[in-house]
Design a protein around this motif. Structure first.
Motif, PDB file in Angstrom:
ATOM      1  N   SER A 179      38.970  27.673  29.790  1.00  0.00           N
ATOM      2  CA  SER A 179      39.485  29.020  29.506  1.00  0.00           C
ATOM      3  C   SER A 179      39.271  29.947  30.704  1.00  0.00           C
ATOM      4  O   SER A 179      40.128  30.767  31.025  1.00  0.00           O
ATOM      5  CB  SER A 179      38.850  29.601  28.250  1.00  0.00           C
ATOM      6  OG  SER A 179      37.453  29.717  28.410  1.00  0.00           O
ATOM      7  N   PHE A 180      38.153  29.801  31.403  1.00  0.00           N
ATOM      8  CA  PHE A 180      37.862  30.626  32.568  1.00  0.00           C
ATOM      9  C   PHE A 180      38.878  30.381  33.681  1.00  0.00           C
ATOM     10  O   PHE A 180      39.426  31.326  34.247  1.00  0.00           O
ATOM     11  CB  PHE A 180      36.437  30.333  33.064  1.00  0.00           C
ATOM     12  CG  PHE A 180      36.071  31.079  34.308  1.00  0.00           C
ATOM     13  CD1 PHE A 180      35.688  32.411  34.246  1.00  0.00           C
ATOM     14  CD2 PHE A 180      36.100  30.457  35.541  1.00  0.00           C
ATOM     15  CE1 PHE A 180      35.339  33.103  35.402  1.00  0.00           C
ATOM     16  CE2 PHE A 180      35.758  31.135  36.697  1.00  0.00           C
ATOM     17  CZ  PHE A 180      35.374  32.462  36.628  1.00  0.00           C
ATOM     18  N   GLU A 235      42.382  31.708  32.900  1.00  0.00           N
ATOM     19  CA  GLU A 235      42.414  33.161  33.030  1.00  0.00           C
ATOM     20  C   GLU A 235      42.457  33.570  34.507  1.00  0.00           C
ATOM     21  O   GLU A 235      43.229  34.445  34.904  1.00  0.00           O
ATOM     22  CB  GLU A 235      41.193  33.785  32.362  1.00  0.00           C
ATOM     23  CG  GLU A 235      41.131  35.294  32.491  1.00  0.00           C
ATOM     24  CD  GLU A 235      39.853  35.872  31.917  1.00  0.00           C
ATOM     25  OE1 GLU A 235      39.451  36.940  32.418  1.00  0.00           O
ATOM     26  OE2 GLU A 235      39.261  35.283  31.003  1.00  0.00           O
ATOM     27  N   LYS A 236      41.640  32.930  35.340  1.00  0.00           N
ATOM     28  CA  LYS A 236      41.601  33.258  36.764  1.00  0.00           C
ATOM     29  C   LYS A 236      42.946  32.960  37.438  1.00  0.00           C
ATOM     30  O   LYS A 236      43.416  33.734  38.269  1.00  0.00           O
ATOM     31  CB  LYS A 236      40.487  32.488  37.475  1.00  0.00           C
ATOM     32  CG  LYS A 236      39.118  32.978  37.141  1.00  0.00           C
ATOM     33  CD  LYS A 236      38.919  34.404  37.618  1.00  0.00           C
ATOM     34  CE  LYS A 236      37.534  34.895  37.324  1.00  0.00           C
ATOM     35  NZ  LYS A 236      37.325  36.281  37.709  1.00  0.00           N
ATOM     36  N   HIS A 249      45.867  32.893  35.999  1.00  0.00           N
ATOM     37  CA  HIS A 249      46.812  33.905  35.516  1.00  0.00           C
ATOM     38  C   HIS A 249      46.662  35.198  36.326  1.00  0.00           C
ATOM     39  O   HIS A 249      47.658  35.799  36.747  1.00  0.00           O
ATOM     40  CB  HIS A 249      46.588  34.157  34.024  1.00  0.00           C
ATOM     41  CG  HIS A 249      47.514  35.164  33.442  1.00  0.00           C
ATOM     42  ND1 HIS A 249      48.862  34.935  33.275  1.00  0.00           N
ATOM     43  CD2 HIS A 249      47.296  36.426  33.022  1.00  0.00           C
ATOM     44  CE1 HIS A 249      49.428  36.018  32.766  1.00  0.00           C
ATOM     45  NE2 HIS A 249      48.498  36.936  32.608  1.00  0.00           N
ATOM     46  N   ARG A 250      45.432  35.623  36.577  1.00  0.00           N
ATOM     47  CA  ARG A 250      45.192  36.838  37.367  1.00  0.00           C
ATOM     48  C   ARG A 250      45.691  36.673  38.802  1.00  0.00           C
ATOM     49  O   ARG A 250      46.274  37.588  39.372  1.00  0.00           O
ATOM     50  CB  ARG A 250      43.711  37.181  37.373  1.00  0.00           C
ATOM     51  CG  ARG A 250      43.220  37.768  36.077  1.00  0.00           C
ATOM     52  CD  ARG A 250      41.794  38.197  36.201  1.00  0.00           C
ATOM     53  NE  ARG A 250      41.277  38.646  34.920  1.00  0.00           N
ATOM     54  CZ  ARG A 250      40.031  38.991  34.719  1.00  0.00           C
ATOM     55  NH1 ARG A 250      39.156  38.933  35.706  1.00  0.00           N
ATOM     56  NH2 ARG A 250      39.641  39.387  33.537  1.00  0.00           N
TER      57      ARG A 250
END
Length: 87
Positions: A43-44, A47-48, A50-51
């Motif tokens: 999940s981390f 998310e990274k 995506h950013r």
């Protein structure tokens, strides 16, 4: 980011191919340009990435805007008439 199947994700960020393969619901294997980099929190890392994709789009937008400004300035400079008389 593209989901290629169950637990496999691919993205291209600044010319690098990022591939994530989920080992289970929490852990993933990370590859950059097909080179294994190690395991990470699923999940981390999603998310990274995506950013980073969003930041890359912002950077590309800024570069396009800056290029447009330079093009407009170049046109103005090329079209101006400079007087030989000093004021």
């Amino acid at each position: 980011m593209i989901k290629l199947g169950e637990g496999t994700f691919v993205s291209y960020i600044l010319g690098k191919r990022i591939k994530i393969i989920a080992v289970d619901k929490e852990i993933a294997k990370l590859y950059i340009n097909d080179e294994y980099k190690g395991k990470c929190d699923l999940s981390f890392i999603l998310e990274k990435i995506h950013r980073l994709e969003n930041k890359e789009q912002d950077i590309k937008g800024i570069i396009r805007d800056e290029q447009k400004m330079y093009d407009e300035l170049r046109e103005i400079i090329q079209n101006q008439n400079i007087s030989s008389h000093y004021e």
